[in-house]
Design an enzyme around this catalytic site. Structure first.
Site, PDB file in Angstrom:
ATOM      1  N   ASP A  10       0.883  -1.157   0.000  1.00  0.00           N
ATOM      2  CA  ASP A  10       0.000   0.000   0.000  1.00  0.00           C
ATOM      3  C   ASP A  10       0.933   1.223   0.000  1.00  0.00           C
ATOM      4  OD1 ASP A  10      -2.337   1.628   0.503  1.00  0.00           O
ATOM      5  OD2 ASP A  10      -1.619   1.779   2.578  1.00  0.00           O
ATOM      6  N   ASP A  12       0.015   5.095   0.892  1.00  0.00           N
ATOM      7  CA  ASP A  12      -0.192   6.038   2.002  1.00  0.00           C
ATOM      8  C   ASP A  12      -0.174   5.316   3.345  1.00  0.00           C
ATOM      9  OD1 ASP A  12      -0.694   8.142   0.136  1.00  0.00           O
ATOM     10  OD2 ASP A  12      -2.764   7.479  -0.051  1.00  0.00           O
TER      11      ASP A  12
HETATM   12  C1  BG6 Z   1      -5.754   5.833   0.279  1.00  0.00           C
HETATM   13  C2  BG6 Z   1      -5.787   6.525   1.620  1.00  0.00           C
HETATM   14  O1  BG6 Z   1      -4.445   5.392   0.013  1.00  0.00           O
HETATM   15  O2  BG6 Z   1      -6.173   6.714  -0.760  1.00  0.00           O
HETATM   16  C3  BG6 Z   1      -7.170   7.111   1.867  1.00  0.00           C
HETATM   17  O3  BG6 Z   1      -5.477   5.587   2.629  1.00  0.00           O
HETATM   18  C4  BG6 Z   1      -7.551   8.024   0.708  1.00  0.00           C
HETATM   19  O4  BG6 Z   1      -7.174   7.798   3.073  1.00  0.00           O
HETATM   20  C5  BG6 Z   1      -7.495   7.227  -0.592  1.00  0.00           C
HETATM   21  O5  BG6 Z   1      -8.844   8.545   0.903  1.00  0.00           O
HETATM   22  C6  BG6 Z   1      -7.887   8.046  -1.832  1.00  0.00           C
HETATM   23  O6  BG6 Z   1      -6.939   9.019  -2.076  1.00  0.00           O
HETATM   24  P1  BG6 Z   1      -7.044  10.158  -3.192  1.00  0.00           P
HETATM   25  O7  BG6 Z   1      -5.619  10.636  -3.332  1.00  0.00           O
HETATM   26  O8  BG6 Z   1      -7.540   9.499  -4.453  1.00  0.00           O
HETATM   27  O9  BG6 Z   1      -7.964  11.184  -2.698  1.00  0.00           O
HETATM   28 MG    MG Z   2      -2.707   3.108   3.606  1.00  0.00          MG
END
Ligand code: BG6
Ligand code: MG
Length: 216
Positions: A10, A12
């Site tokens: 993963d 983030d």
């Molecule tokens: C995930 C995060 O990786 O991405 C979430 O853990 C986030 O918190 C999701 O909402 C979507 O991200 P983005 O960048 O498309 O808004």
């Molecule tokens: Mg994550």
């Protein structure tokens, strides 16, 4: 368990600390809109798509919005998030992750990123790590997001591996659910309360013991 050949990460909260910037983006939006939002509620947002996070926030605050307003709110949060991203660099890799990636790569394993984020390519570029991975799946790759297994199954297919041959590193409850549903080995990063249902769990990236996972 069968032979493990592919390691899926993963983004983030596992590779980099951007989970904090997602929180700050939502917090700013919530404050502007007089909606309640705190770190505890933010735990539900880990691994969850942007629109689904927004819907959770609106629902918890009993806010009804038009489709146009919903779109604007999501865009505003994303703009705040993008502002934070401007300042990130290789320094934002979480402690220990580079060593893990290098070790696995040296051993000849396949490496992938599978993130729900539509900002994945921007983040990966800023971190300068694209070339380390055999494939990268993001928020555009599949329709059904985590906890559905789809993103991980799609990634295994791109790696040309059976799901049973894949290991997933996740900091999100929904991500661990998705890895288990995909029939993969799940490694949870974080507290028991959040990722205690994974096959292996470590408090942080720095605490990961690859030997424990590989010698099962
Ligand atoms: C995930 C995060 O990786 O991405 C979430 O853990 C986030 O918190 C999701 O909402 C979507 O991200 P983005 O960048 O498309 O808004
Ligand atoms: Mg994550």
């Amino acid at each position: 368990m069968g032979e493990l050949k592919g390691y899926i990460f993963d983004l983030d909260g596992v590779i980099t600390d951007t989970a904090e910037y997602h929180y700050l983006g939502w917090k700013k939006l919530a404050d502007e809109e007089n909606m309640e939002f705190d770190r505890e509620f933010n735990e539900k947002f880990r691994g969850v798509s942007r629109m689904e996070c927004l819907d959770l926030l609106l629902e918890a605050n009993n806010r009804k919005v038009t489709p146009e307003e919903r779109k604007e709110l999501a865009e505003r949060k994303n703009n705040y998030y993008r502002e934070y991203l401007k300042n990130i660099s290789r320094d934002n890799l979480l402690d220990g992750i580079e060593e893990i990636l290098n070790t696995l790569k040296d051993k000849g394993f396949k490496l992938a990123i599978a993130s729900a984020s539509k900002n994945t390519s921007i983040v990966v570029k800023k971190l300068g790590i694209k070339e380390m991975f055999d494939t990268i799946s993001d928020g555009y790759s599949v329709k059904k997001s985590k906890p559905a297994p789809d993103l991980f199954l799609h990634t295994a297919e791109k790696l040309n591996l059976d799901p049973k041959e894949c290991v997933v590193f996740e900091d999100a409850e929904a991500g661990v659910d998705a890895a288990i549903a995909a029939n993969m080995t799940a490694v949870g990063i974080g507290p028991k309360k959040r990722v205690g249902h994974a096959h292996y769990r470590f408090d942080s990236v720095q605490d990961i013991e690859l030997k424990k996972i590989m010698n099962n």
